[in-house]
Scaffold this motif. Sequence first.
Motif, PDB file in Angstrom:
ATOM      1  N   VAL A  52      58.236  36.390  39.748  1.00 52.51           N
ATOM      2  CA  VAL A  52      58.744  37.758  39.926  1.00 52.51           C
ATOM      3  C   VAL A  52      59.886  38.038  38.954  1.00 52.51           C
ATOM      4  CG1 VAL A  52      59.960  39.297  41.512  1.00 52.51           C
ATOM      5  CG2 VAL A  52      58.030  37.938  42.328  1.00 52.51           C
ATOM      6  N   VAL A  53      60.800  37.076  38.793  1.00 51.43           N
ATOM      7  CA  VAL A  53      61.918  37.253  37.860  1.00 51.43           C
ATOM      8  C   VAL A  53      61.400  37.480  36.439  1.00 51.43           C
ATOM      9  CG1 VAL A  53      63.874  36.091  36.761  1.00 51.43           C
ATOM     10  CG2 VAL A  53      63.572  35.946  39.226  1.00 51.43           C
ATOM     11  N   LEU A  54      60.452  36.673  36.016  1.00 54.24           N
ATOM     12  CA  LEU A  54      59.900  36.816  34.673  1.00 54.24           C
ATOM     13  C   LEU A  54      59.140  38.132  34.527  1.00 54.24           C
ATOM     14  CD1 LEU A  54      58.698  33.162  34.006  1.00 54.24           C
ATOM     15  CD2 LEU A  54      60.746  34.293  33.123  1.00 54.24           C
ATOM     16  N   ALA A  55      58.484  38.572  35.615  1.00 57.19           N
ATOM     17  CA  ALA A  55      57.767  39.846  35.573  1.00 57.19           C
ATOM     18  C   ALA A  55      58.737  41.014  35.448  1.00 57.19           C
ATOM     19  CB  ALA A  55      56.898  39.995  36.822  1.00 57.19           C
ATOM     20  N   VAL A  56      59.847  40.949  36.189  1.00 61.42           N
ATOM     21  CA  VAL A  56      60.870  41.997  36.099  1.00 61.42           C
ATOM     22  C   VAL A  56      61.420  42.063  34.679  1.00 61.42           C
ATOM     23  CG1 VAL A  56      63.188  42.655  36.850  1.00 61.42           C
ATOM     24  CG2 VAL A  56      61.502  41.913  38.530  1.00 61.42           C
ATOM     25  N   ALA A  57      61.669  40.896  34.096  1.00 55.90           N
ATOM     26  CA  ALA A  57      62.178  40.855  32.729  1.00 55.90           C
ATOM     27  C   ALA A  57      61.162  41.443  31.743  1.00 55.90           C
ATOM     28  CB  ALA A  57      62.514  39.418  32.337  1.00 55.90           C
ATOM     29  N   ALA A  58      59.903  41.047  31.898  1.00 56.74           N
ATOM     30  CA  ALA A  58      58.871  41.503  30.973  1.00 56.74           C
ATOM     31  C   ALA A  58      58.664  43.009  31.037  1.00 56.74           C
ATOM     32  CB  ALA A  58      57.560  40.775  31.257  1.00 56.74           C
ATOM     33  N   THR A  59      58.731  43.574  32.244  1.00 57.31           N
ATOM     34  CA  THR A  59      58.499  45.016  32.382  1.00 57.31           C
ATOM     35  C   THR A  59      59.661  45.836  31.829  1.00 57.31           C
ATOM     36  OG1 THR A  59      59.442  45.002  34.632  1.00 57.31           O
ATOM     37  CG2 THR A  59      57.041  44.743  34.414  1.00 57.31           C
ATOM     38  N   SER A  60      60.792  45.163  31.575  1.00 62.26           N
ATOM     39  CA  SER A  60      61.934  45.884  31.011  1.00 62.26           C
ATOM     40  C   SER A  60      62.178  45.528  29.556  1.00 62.26           C
ATOM     41  CB  SER A  60      63.198  45.605  31.819  1.00 62.26           C
ATOM     42  OG  SER A  60      64.205  46.546  31.505  1.00 62.26           O
ATOM     43  N   GLY A  61      61.228  44.811  28.951  1.00 64.68           N
ATOM     44  CA  GLY A  61      61.329  44.521  27.526  1.00 64.68           C
ATOM     45  C   GLY A  61      62.067  43.248  27.174  1.00 64.68           C
ATOM     46  N   LEU A  62      62.422  42.439  28.169  1.00 66.09           N
ATOM     47  CA  LEU A  62      63.059  41.153  27.897  1.00 66.09           C
ATOM     48  C   LEU A  62      61.971  40.095  27.757  1.00 66.09           C
ATOM     49  CD1 LEU A  62      65.974  41.342  30.508  1.00 66.09           C
ATOM     50  CD2 LEU A  62      66.144  41.678  28.042  1.00 66.09           C
ATOM     51  N   VAL A  63      61.712  39.685  26.549  1.00 64.73           N
ATOM     52  CA  VAL A  63      60.616  38.751  26.291  1.00 64.73           C
ATOM     53  C   VAL A  63      60.944  37.375  26.855  1.00 64.73           C
ATOM     54  CG1 VAL A  63      59.868  39.991  24.239  1.00 64.73           C
ATOM     55  CG2 VAL A  63      61.556  38.177  24.029  1.00 64.73           C
ATOM     56  N   PRO A  64      59.916  36.580  27.234  1.00 63.82           N
ATOM     57  CA  PRO A  64      60.168  35.255  27.817  1.00 63.82           C
ATOM     58  C   PRO A  64      61.024  34.362  26.941  1.00 63.82           C
ATOM     59  CG  PRO A  64      57.885  35.899  28.147  1.00 63.82           C
ATOM     60  CD  PRO A  64      58.493  36.948  27.261  1.00 63.82           C
ATOM     61  N   ARG A  65      60.838  34.437  25.614  1.00 67.02           N
ATOM     62  CA  ARG A  65      61.614  33.575  24.722  1.00 67.02           C
ATOM     63  C   ARG A  65      63.107  33.833  24.868  1.00 67.02           C
ATOM     64  NH1 ARG A  65      60.998  33.194  18.102  1.00 67.02           N
ATOM     65  NH2 ARG A  65      62.637  31.628  17.778  1.00 67.02           N
ATOM     66  N   ARG A  66      63.478  35.089  24.999  1.00 60.80           N
ATOM     67  CA  ARG A  66      64.891  35.428  25.155  1.00 60.80           C
ATOM     68  C   ARG A  66      65.389  35.047  26.539  1.00 60.80           C
ATOM     69  NH1 ARG A  66      67.781  41.374  24.921  1.00 60.80           N
ATOM     70  NH2 ARG A  66      69.924  40.594  24.786  1.00 60.80           N
ATOM     71  N   MET A  67      64.585  35.274  27.557  1.00 59.46           N
ATOM     72  CA  MET A  67      64.994  34.951  28.919  1.00 59.46           C
ATOM     73  C   MET A  67      65.195  33.453  29.107  1.00 59.46           C
ATOM     74  SD  MET A  67      65.535  37.348  31.174  1.00 59.46           S
ATOM     75  CE  MET A  67      65.241  36.489  32.715  1.00 59.46           C
ATOM     76  N   LEU A  68      64.364  32.647  28.449  1.00 61.49           N
ATOM     77  CA  LEU A  68      64.379  31.202  28.666  1.00 61.49           C
ATOM     78  C   LEU A  68      65.271  30.460  27.681  1.00 61.49           C
ATOM     79  CD1 LEU A  68      60.576  30.700  29.399  1.00 61.49           C
ATOM     80  CD2 LEU A  68      62.441  30.843  31.051  1.00 61.49           C
ATOM     81  N   ARG A  69      66.005  31.165  26.855  1.00 63.46           N
ATOM     82  CA  ARG A  69      66.895  30.529  25.884  1.00 63.46           C
ATOM     83  C   ARG A  69      68.213  30.188  26.584  1.00 63.46           C
ATOM     84  NH1 ARG A  69      67.706  34.189  20.932  1.00 63.46           N
ATOM     85  NH2 ARG A  69      65.445  33.967  20.882  1.00 63.46           N
TER      86      ARG A  69
END
Length: 207
Positions: A52-69
């Motif tokens: 869910v956290v990753l989905a929220v990030a993705a729907t707002s334009g925060l790509v997984p690479r940036r979120m997981l850095r």
Amino acid sequence: MNTHTSVFGIFEPGPGWLFRLPVGWKYLLVLVLSIPTLVVAQWWFTLACLAVVLAVAATSGLVPRRMLRLGWMLWAMLGVLFLFHLATLHPTAAVMRPGNILVAVLAARLLTLTTSLPVLMDALATALAPLRLVRLDPAQAALAVALMIRSIPFLMGTVDDARDAANARGLGRNPARLLTPVMLGAVGYAERTGEALQARGIGDIQS
């Protein structure tokens, strides 16, 4: 430096819905995403919250690479925690313990990556308004939290820089070679922070 902003990230304006969400709702979102994993305490629920956290990030334009850095130290800590529970024959704990930490960190990044530090400080100062009842300044308390947020990733980056410099000299296995530059970096950062606060009239000692 390598990881000065790796844990909390740097705010960059974006067009996503999370960027436009009022900061109070963002704080609430962080709580809603991170606290239930501690209450439910089920491995499948931890994985669901992570998704869910990753989905929220993705729907707002925060790509997984940036979120997981998040920086190598945090990933290493999570890896050690995972392997420890796996070695002690607790596979569910191996998923839940590091997973819950990861969910909390990523949920916090949803806030810090989409909100500027001044806005975060203003919202925190408003929430800390009851501190006036015990003669504490909410704005200074918020400033202390902001300094902590900035200091932790900076010090992590100092460790990375010292390690890289030691490796370049073939001294990477000697912990003593890391201690001096890390301590000097921490002291220098504290001095610069103190000078900046004094230049703005903050933290002066009143007689």
